[in-house]
Design a protein around this motif. Sequence first.
Motif, short mmCIF file in Angstrom:
data_model
loop_
_atom_site.label_atom_id
_atom_site.label_comp_id
_atom_site.label_asym_id
_atom_site.label_seq_id
_atom_site.Cartn_x
_atom_site.Cartn_y
_atom_site.Cartn_z
N LYS A 1 -4.31 -6.90 -4.22
CA LYS A 1 -4.21 -5.55 -3.65
C LYS A 1 -3.82 -4.53 -4.71
N LYS B 1 1.07 -9.96 -4.41
CA LYS B 1 0.05 -9.01 -3.96
C LYS B 1 -0.83 -8.55 -5.13
N GLN C 1 -6.13 -1.18 -6.73
CA GLN C 1 -5.70 0.22 -6.86
C GLN C 1 -5.03 0.45 -8.23
N LEU D 1 2.10 1.74 -3.55
CA LEU D 1 1.00 2.22 -4.40
C LEU D 1 0.73 3.70 -4.15
N GLU D 2 0.72 4.09 -2.90
CA GLU D 2 0.50 5.49 -2.56
C GLU D 2 1.63 6.36 -3.10
N ASP E 1 0.82 -1.21 0.00
CA ASP E 1 0.00 0.00 0.00
C ASP E 1 0.86 1.27 0.00
#
Length: 207
Positions: free
Chosen positions: A102, A99, A106, A74-75, A71
Amino acid sequence: MVLEKLAVSQNRKDEAPNIELAELLVAQEDTEGIQELIEGLQMKKGIANDCIKVLYEIGERNPLLISDHVDVFLESLTSRNNRIVWGAMTALVTITEYKADKIYKQIDKVKYAYTNGSVITVDNSISVFAKLCKADRRYEKELFPFLMTHLGTCRSKEVPQHAERISICLNEENKTSFQRVLNERKPDLSSAQMKRVDKLMKDLAIL
């Protein structure tokens, strides 16, 4: 502290300390040290840049050590710091197979970076898209046509490398489309580019 071992902390302009740090953290499976690097992404530019370098070097050696931070990567794709963006995409390449769900949730962030990022960001995004296609037929249904559009419109000099990146997700159902797009691009290619594409197609038995 792990951050003290970064190249920037030692006033070094080469990447050797960062690579050495990555190798050390992998050898020790040091999750606490990796967490320090993740937190370092929010610090000043020099530290953040070295942290992302160490993180993707870790991913290339042992992707599971950084996969739980998916995450964060990705951010980071929406960062205004280009070094963080392409470094995060490089890290994602190493962990996509672990992953995929996930990352797919996104996917808009990956597409945003693909559209707005540097050449290195785009190169690595192609690998992320291809690995997602390979991971799940549902993802392939959306993303393989996207990849074919890219392959059909990207710069000629990118065709061989991107075709190679895409080739990991080929199967009996989609390889005809891949072959067709490559054949359509051949008039645009130089002799060296054509040779590389022909080799790929021969290796894939689709020449």
